[in-house]
Design a protein around this motif. Structure first.
Motif, PDB file in Angstrom:
ATOM      1  N   LEU A 229      -6.083 -22.981  14.463  1.00  0.00           N
ATOM      2  CA  LEU A 229      -6.883 -22.836  13.248  1.00  0.00           C
ATOM      3  C   LEU A 229      -8.138 -22.024  13.550  1.00  0.00           C
ATOM      4  O   LEU A 229      -8.519 -21.141  12.777  1.00  0.00           O
ATOM      5  CB  LEU A 229      -7.253 -24.214  12.688  1.00  0.00           C
ATOM      6  CG  LEU A 229      -6.080 -25.017  12.141  1.00  0.00           C
ATOM      7  CD1 LEU A 229      -6.543 -26.370  11.651  1.00  0.00           C
ATOM      8  CD2 LEU A 229      -5.409 -24.275  11.013  1.00  0.00           C
ATOM      9  N   ASN A 231      -8.530 -19.827  15.895  1.00  0.00           N
ATOM     10  CA  ASN A 231      -8.151 -18.434  16.123  1.00  0.00           C
ATOM     11  C   ASN A 231      -7.897 -17.712  14.807  1.00  0.00           C
ATOM     12  O   ASN A 231      -8.339 -16.579  14.615  1.00  0.00           O
ATOM     13  CB  ASN A 231      -6.901 -18.406  17.001  1.00  0.00           C
ATOM     14  CG  ASN A 231      -6.461 -17.003  17.305  1.00  0.00           C
ATOM     15  OD1 ASN A 231      -7.181 -16.275  17.950  1.00  0.00           O
ATOM     16  ND2 ASN A 231      -5.297 -16.623  16.825  1.00  0.00           N
ATOM     17  N   THR A 232      -7.198 -18.396  13.879  1.00  0.00           N
ATOM     18  CA  THR A 232      -6.903 -17.760  12.596  1.00  0.00           C
ATOM     19  C   THR A 232      -8.190 -17.486  11.833  1.00  0.00           C
ATOM     20  O   THR A 232      -8.349 -16.439  11.211  1.00  0.00           O
ATOM     21  CB  THR A 232      -5.976 -18.666  11.769  1.00  0.00           C
ATOM     22  OG1 THR A 232      -4.908 -19.072  12.611  1.00  0.00           O
ATOM     23  CG2 THR A 232      -5.433 -17.953  10.579  1.00  0.00           C
ATOM     24  N   LYS A 233      -9.130 -18.429  11.903  1.00  0.00           N
ATOM     25  CA  LYS A 233     -10.410 -18.231  11.210  1.00  0.00           C
ATOM     26  C   LYS A 233     -11.144 -17.026  11.790  1.00  0.00           C
ATOM     27  O   LYS A 233     -11.683 -16.210  11.051  1.00  0.00           O
ATOM     28  CB  LYS A 233     -11.279 -19.483  11.356  1.00  0.00           C
ATOM     29  CG  LYS A 233     -11.023 -20.482  10.257  1.00  0.00           C
ATOM     30  CD  LYS A 233     -12.002 -21.629  10.344  1.00  0.00           C
ATOM     31  CE  LYS A 233     -11.442 -22.815   9.598  1.00  0.00           C
ATOM     32  NZ  LYS A 233     -11.616 -24.063  10.315  1.00  0.00           N
ATOM     33  N   LEU A 235      -9.840 -14.441  13.317  1.00  0.00           N
ATOM     34  CA  LEU A 235      -9.164 -13.208  12.922  1.00  0.00           C
ATOM     35  C   LEU A 235      -9.546 -12.833  11.496  1.00  0.00           C
ATOM     36  O   LEU A 235      -9.777 -11.673  11.184  1.00  0.00           O
ATOM     37  CB  LEU A 235      -7.643 -13.384  13.027  1.00  0.00           C
ATOM     38  CG  LEU A 235      -7.057 -13.426  14.422  1.00  0.00           C
ATOM     39  CD1 LEU A 235      -5.597 -13.783  14.350  1.00  0.00           C
ATOM     40  CD2 LEU A 235      -7.225 -12.084  15.096  1.00  0.00           C
ATOM     41  N   GLU A 236      -9.629 -13.843  10.633  1.00  0.00           N
ATOM     42  CA  GLU A 236      -9.972 -13.569   9.240  1.00  0.00           C
ATOM     43  C   GLU A 236     -11.395 -13.054   9.131  1.00  0.00           C
ATOM     44  O   GLU A 236     -11.680 -12.152   8.354  1.00  0.00           O
ATOM     45  CB  GLU A 236      -9.808 -14.837   8.418  1.00  0.00           C
ATOM     46  CG  GLU A 236      -8.377 -15.103   8.068  1.00  0.00           C
ATOM     47  CD  GLU A 236      -8.257 -15.965   6.856  1.00  0.00           C
ATOM     48  OE1 GLU A 236      -9.201 -16.754   6.625  1.00  0.00           O
ATOM     49  OE2 GLU A 236      -7.243 -15.867   6.164  1.00  0.00           O
TER      50      GLU A 236
END
Lengths: 241, 195
Positions: A229, A231-233, A235-236
Motif C-alpha cells: 500500500l 509503495n502504491t501511494k 507511485l501515485e
C-alpha cells in the motif's frame, strides 16, 4: 546445547514467539516486470518476476493457463563459508519446485493462457528460513509486476527445541536438527498452500508449532500489505494523482 | 462515475457476489460467493449501465503497472521484414498502433494477403525485402508461431526501405520506390502515406 535460556531468551535474544525484523523493498531490479528484496533478520533474498510473456519453449505451452517457472539460487557469498558449486544441486531444485507450486496456487493462471511467468529468486544472505523468505519475496515481486493473484501467499517457519515451540528459526537453531515446520498460507482465504516438516513430532505438539507458524505467516502478510500500500501511494504521488 | 476510492491488496474482500460484479483486477470466489481483489491498486466502483438487465455495480481494481501492448486482430502494426520466402514474408512487430511493443512478436505476410487484387500473381520478392519497415493490419492470431498480417489496403505496405546503395528510398508509385543516390528503381508494395 541450550537454545532457550532459563530467562526465556533465545540465542539471538528473541523470545520464543518473536519474529526477526522484517524489511521489504519493491522495484529492486529495474529490468524486471516486478521485483522485490525481502529480509527476515539476517536472511536476505531478492526476487524478480518476468512476464506474463510469450512461452519460450513451445512444447511447454499450456493452452488454458499460464506456465509458471521458478529458479532458486544461492549466491556463493551468502553463507558463512563460501560455496563452491552453487547451481543445480538437489536442494535448490527442490526449493525451486516448492516455490513454484506455492506460487501456482495463488496466481490466477487461467487469465493468462499460452503465456509464461518466470520467477527468479536468489539468496543474498542465508541465516535460516530462506525457503520462507523466498516465498515472501516472490509474492511481493508478483504483486509488483501486477500479476493477478487470488491472495498474497506468505510463509514462515517454526521449530521445536528444548520443549519450546520457536517462531522463525535462524541458522544456528536450524542446524540443531530439530523439527522445522515451514508453512505457507493464503491469509485472507485461510488456506494452507505449503506445509513441510522433515522430522517427527507428536500430533498435539505439531499442532501447536503449526499454529505458531501460521500466526507468523499472518504477521508477515500484514507487513507485506503495508509495504504494498505504501509503495502504491508513493507511485501515485510521483505520478501526481 | 466513481463512488469511492481506496487502496487494496490481493485477497482483500471487495463485496458480496450478490451485491457487486467483479470487474478487472477482481475475482468472484465461487465457494463463498464473495468478490476479492486480485491486484494491488485503487478500488473503483462503476454503476451499471441503465439498460443492462443486471443492476449490480461493477467493482474494479486499477493496478499501477502498465503492461506492454499486444497485437490483436484488426489493429494496425508497424513491422520490420526479416525474411522473404516464395509464399510468405516474416516480420517482427515493433509497434502496435502508436505504442512500441516491449517483447518480441513475430508476424507473417502470406502471398494472398499482400495486395487486394490479383492476389495469385503476387511475387513476394518484388513486394518486400528484408529490412523494410511495413505498415500492416493484423488479420488473425495466426498459428502458434506468428500473427497473420495483411497489407491488402492502399494505406498499408512498405513505408520505409533502404536501397541496395544504402539510401532511404522515395516512393514513386504504388509498386515502385526510387533510390535518391543512384536513381535505381526497386519493386515494393508501397503504402500510401498521408492524403
Amino acid at each position: 546445547m541450550e537454545y532457550v535460556s532459563p530467562e526465556g531468551l533465545r540465542l539471538d535474544g528473541r523470545r520464543p514467539m518473536e519474529m526477526r525484523q522484517l524489511r521489504a523493498e519493491l522495484g529492486a531490479v529495474s529490468r524486471a516486470d516486478g521485483s522485490a528484496v525481502f529480509e527476515m533478520g539476517n536472511t536476505k533474498v531478492i526476487a524478480a518476476v518476468y512476464g506474463p510473456r510469450e512461452v519460450q519453449n513451445r512444447s511447454q505451452q499450456i493452452n488454458d493457463k499460464a506456465l509458471i517457472r521458478c529458479e532458486y539460487t544461492m549466491a556463493n557469498f551468502s553463507t558463512g563459508d563460501r560455496m563452491r558449486k552453487p547451481k543445480g544441486d538437489r536442494r535448490s531444485t527442490e526449493i525451486s519446485l516448492v516455490i513454484r507450486q506455492t506460487m501456482e496456487a495463488c496466481i490466477m493462471t487461467h487469465l493468462m493462457p499460452r503465456s509464461q511467468i518466470d520467477i527468479f529468486v536468489q539468496v543474498l544472505q542465508a541465516d535460516g528460513g530462506t525457503r520462507s523468505a523466498c516465498i515472501n519475496a516472490a509474492t511481493l515481486a508478483l504483486a509488483d509486476a501486477g500479476i493477478p493473484m487470488c491472495d498474497l501467499v506468505t510463509s514462515c517457519s517454526a521449530g521445536y527445541l528444548n520443549s519450546t515451540p520457536l517462531l522463525d528459526l535462524n541458522y544456528v537453531e536450524d542446524s540443531a536438527r530439530g523439527p522445522d515446520v515451514t508453512v505457507g498460507i493464503l491469509p485472507k482465504l485461510d488456506k494452507v498452500t505449503l506445509l513441510q516438516m522433515d522430522a517427527k513430532l507428536p500430533m498435539d505438539i505439531f499442532e501447536n508449532v503449526m499454529q505458531l507458524a501460521t500466526e507468523g505467516c499472518k504477521a508477515v502478510a500484514n507487513y507485506i500489505r503495508e509495504v504494498l500500500l505504501e509503495n502504491t501511494k508513493q507511485l501515485e504521488n510521483r505520478r501526481g494523482v | 462515475m466513481k463512488e469511492e476510492e481506496e487502496m487494496v491488496t490481493p485477497g482483500e474482500v471487495l463485496g458480496k457476489g450478490t451485491e457487486v460484479k467483479a470487474g478487472k483486477g477482481a475475482y468472484l470466489s465461487p465457494h463463498n460467493n464473495t468478490v476479492y481483489a486480485a491486484l494491488t491498486g485503487r478500488r473503483s466502483v462503476a454503476p451499471p449501465s441503465p439498460e443492462s438487465p443486471d443492476q449490480r455495480p461493477t467493482v474494479e481494481v486499477i493496478g499501477h503497472k502498465a503492461h506492454g501492448p499486444v497485437p490483436e486482430p484488426g489493429c494496425v502494426v508497424i513491422a520490420r521484414v526479416t525474411k522473404v520466402m516464395a509464399r510468405m514474408a516474416s516480420a517482427d512487430i515493433m509497434c502496435v498502433g502508436s505504442k512500441s511493443v516491449r517483447e518480441k512478436f513475430s508476424g507473417v505476410i502470406r502471398q494472398q494477403d499482400v495486395r487486394a487484387t490479383e492476389i495469385d500473381k503476387v511475387d513476394m520478392h518484388s513486394s518486400f525485402r528484408p529490412g523494410d519497415i511495413v505498415k500492416a493490419s493484423v488479420i488473425s492470431l495466426g498459428d502458434a508461431r506468428a500473427y497473420y498480417l495483411s497489407t491488402a489496403q492502399n494505406e498499408l505496405g512498405v513505408v520505409s526501405a533502404e536501397s541496395m546503395a544504402g539510401g532511404t528510398m522515395v516512393p514513386v508509385s504504388w509498386t515502385e520506390m526510387q533510390c535518391p543516390l543512384t536513381g535505381q528503381i526497386e519493386q515494393r508494395k508501397v503504402a500510401k502515406v498521408g492524403a
